[in-house]
Design a protein around this motif. Structure first.
Motif, PDB file in Angstrom:
ATOM      1  N   ILE A 209      -1.293  83.982  21.368  1.00  0.00           N
ATOM      2  CA  ILE A 209      -1.637  82.924  22.188  1.00  0.00           C
ATOM      3  C   ILE A 209      -0.916  81.725  21.559  1.00  0.00           C
TER       4      ILE A 209
ATOM      5  N   GLY B 173      -1.343  73.579  20.840  1.00  0.00           N
ATOM      6  CA  GLY B 173      -0.325  74.567  20.762  1.00  0.00           C
ATOM      7  C   GLY B 173       0.607  74.597  19.911  1.00  0.00           C
TER       8      GLY B 173
ATOM      9  N   LYS C  33     -10.658  73.004   8.183  1.00  0.00           N
ATOM     10  CA  LYS C  33     -11.300  71.870   9.194  1.00  0.00           C
ATOM     11  C   LYS C  33     -12.324  72.303  10.004  1.00  0.00           C
TER      12      LYS C  33
ATOM     13  N   GLU D 213       6.008  72.550  18.289  1.00  0.00           N
ATOM     14  CA  GLU D 213       7.338  72.653  17.825  1.00  0.00           C
ATOM     15  C   GLU D 213       8.492  73.436  18.752  1.00  0.00           C
TER      16      GLU D 213
ATOM     17  N   GLY E 129      -0.297  64.845  10.505  1.00  0.00           N
ATOM     18  CA  GLY E 129       0.976  64.712  10.522  1.00  0.00           C
ATOM     19  C   GLY E 129       1.665  65.487  11.527  1.00  0.00           C
ATOM     20  N   ASP E 130       1.295  66.566  12.008  1.00  0.00           N
ATOM     21  CA  ASP E 130       1.930  67.269  12.995  1.00  0.00           C
ATOM     22  C   ASP E 130       1.334  66.779  14.506  1.00  0.00           C
ATOM     23  N   THR E 131       0.208  66.134  14.336  1.00  0.00           N
ATOM     24  CA  THR E 131      -0.308  65.592  15.644  1.00  0.00           C
ATOM     25  C   THR E 131       0.750  64.347  16.030  1.00  0.00           C
TER      26      THR E 131
ATOM     27  N   GLY F 291      -4.467  72.535  16.151  1.00  0.00           N
ATOM     28  CA  GLY F 291      -3.877  72.776  14.822  1.00  0.00           C
ATOM     29  C   GLY F 291      -4.235  74.228  14.209  1.00  0.00           C
ATOM     30  N   ALA F 292      -3.449  74.349  13.005  1.00  0.00           N
ATOM     31  CA  ALA F 292      -3.411  75.484  12.349  1.00  0.00           C
ATOM     32  C   ALA F 292      -4.542  75.535  11.157  1.00  0.00           C
ATOM     33  N   LYS F 293      -4.886  74.572  10.797  1.00  0.00           N
ATOM     34  CA  LYS F 293      -5.551  74.466   9.408  1.00  0.00           C
ATOM     35  C   LYS F 293      -7.093  74.724   9.691  1.00  0.00           C
TER      36      LYS F 293
ATOM     37  N   GLY G 178      -7.011  65.577   8.158  1.00  0.00           N
ATOM     38  CA  GLY G 178      -8.204  66.001   7.709  1.00  0.00           C
ATOM     39  C   GLY G 178      -8.990  64.804   7.211  1.00  0.00           C
TER      40      GLY G 178
END
Ligand SMILES: Nc1ncnc2c1ncn2[C@@H]1O[C@H](COP(=O)(O)OP(=O)(O)OP(=O)(O)O)[C@@H](O)[C@H]1O
Ligand SMILES: O=C(O)[C@H](O)COP(=O)(O)O
Length: 397
Positions: free
Chosen positions: A293, A321, A202, A324, A355-357, A196-198, A378
């Motif tokens: 990446i 990755g 995290k 989306e 959410g995105d997972t 993910g991006a957070k 989280g």
């Protein structure tokens, strides 16, 4: 666990103004909700209170706005929620003050009203007592149905529980129940996949997580930060360079705890953050300076799948990755399909959250094959660590 606090079974909501904290932080693209899982999960609580004649007043955040902005308005999400629950959902442009009071005052029993993003007020995240009092004026009781935001001690997720009679919603109950059953005493070896991006919010969780799991696969933006810490040149990739020392500390702690850290060994790199932009697999010693990446490479996929084969329990938060955008969904889809197949073969207990997972697992077409899907990201990781969640603790008082 669910018996230690009051639920909707313990209150007569008829005629009451019920402030319901839900998680409407759903994946969106171009003003449209792209994954409605979180909306579907809160539907039972909303419908139950409305059908019993309570006035349902929804409180929620969206994104991480700095003050009010159109891009983080809950208005389109409220419209999507109405489609899911098949009932009208009114909307008020503020969650406190005259606008909110007027909208609540106009409600009839059974009506549903969604208030604008609580985070448009900085006082929400500060759990400011004056703001809590303002919110509390709008309701007779507070129902917390946002397990996925329960790791935040904010005004609407925690503060209200000290001001109004507090109850757990049906999703909150179901999440705690299911996670408890799957993970209170997990079958070992346990593997976690975190991507993910957070990264900044995290990464600290990983320090405790490595003491609880036997292997930790790190992917997504999170992996770039670890690779940078190990001296890999990550070009223009999403990477939080100031967290390099934290990353190295986590690697040391993992080693001391006997937790294997599995980082990418190759990467899919593109030069634009866009779907179908040209991309290639690179070894870690050859990431171009201008490159980003956007997914794990083929050799990394093999390593992730091998790690899943060695595990009896999998917990997953964060895509590996930018799933989306095709073709940067390959690593996440491959891992998801592999874990789903092992689960179907009864060789793996697989629990995923975020959410995105969840959107990524739906995209891979395997969400139904996982043992349990939590709406929480989280919060799920903090729960895994064994940390008390403020939004759950306040329900226990
Ligand atoms: N290499 C990468 N570069 C940029 N973005 C990435 C990369 N890998 C994953 N992402 C992005 O990470 C995002 C998801 O991360 P996030 O940490 O929000 O997960 P989540 O499942 O939604 O958890 P939570 O519920 O806590 O938000 C996706 O939008 C995905 O595109
Ligand atoms: O998406 C989530 O995990 C929750 O809604 C919490 O969001 P936050 O990480 O911005 O507090």
């Amino acid at each position: 666990m669910t018996n230690s606090f009051r639920t909707l079974d313990d209150v007569d909501v008829k005629g009451k103004r019920v402030l319901v904290r839900v998680d409407l932080n759903v994946p969106m693209d171009g003003g449209k909700v792209t994954d409605a899982t979180r909306l579907e999960r809160i539907a039972p609580t909303i419908t139950e209170i409305s059908d019993k004649g309570g006035k349902v007043i929804l409180l929620a955040h969206f994104g991480r706005p700095k003050g009010r902005d159109d891009k983080n308005s809950l208005k389109p999400v409220a419209a999507a929620l109405a489609d899911v629950i098949k009932k009208p959902v009114a909307f008020a442009d503020d969650c406190v003050g005259d606008v909110a009071a007027k909208a609540v005052g106009a409600m009839k029993d059974g009506d549903i009203l969604c208030l604008e993003n609580t985070r448009f007020h900085p006082a929400e995240e500060k759990n400011d007592p004056t703001f809590v009092t303002e919110l509390a004026k709008l309701g007779d009781i507070w129902v917390n149905d946002a397990f996925s935001a329960a790791h935040r001690a904010h005004a609407s997720t925690e503060g209200l529980g000290h001001k109004l009679p507090a109850y757990a919603g049906r999703t909150m109950q179901a999440e705690l129940d299911a996670l408890g059953k799957a993970l209170d005493a997990p079958t070992k070896p346990v593997i976690a996949i975190v991507g993910g991006a957070k990264v900044s919010s995290k990464i600290d969780l990983l320090e405790n997580l490595v003491t609880k799991v036997d292997a930790l696969v790190i992917g997504g933006g999170m992996a770039n930060t670890f690779l940078h810490a190990q001296g890999v040149k990550v070009g223009k990739s999403l990477c939080e360079k100031d967290l390099a020392a934290t990353a190295l500390r986590i690697i040391d702690k993992a080693e001391a705890s006997g937790c294997a850290i599995i980082l990418p060994v190759d990467a899919i790199v593109a030069f634009h953050f866009a779907a179908n932009t040209p991309s290639h697999a690179y070894g870690l010693d050859a990431i171009p300076d201008e490159g980003m990446i956007l997914d794990v490479g083929p050799q990394s996929i093999e390593r992730i799948n091998a790690a899943i084969d060695d595990a009896a329990t999998l917990v997953w938060n964060g895509p590996v990755g930018a799933f989306e955008m095709t073709p940067f969904d390959r690593g996440t889809v491959a891992g998801a399909k592999h874990a789903a197949a092992r689960t179907k073969a009864k060789k793996l207990i697989s629990v995923a959250g975020g959410g995105d997972t969840v959107a990524a697992l739906n995209h891979a077409g395997v969400a139904d094959d996982f043992s349990y899907i939590s709406t929480a990201g989280g919060a799920f990781l903090e729960w895994m660590e064994g940390k008390p969640l403020p939004g759950v603790e306040v329900l226990k008082k």
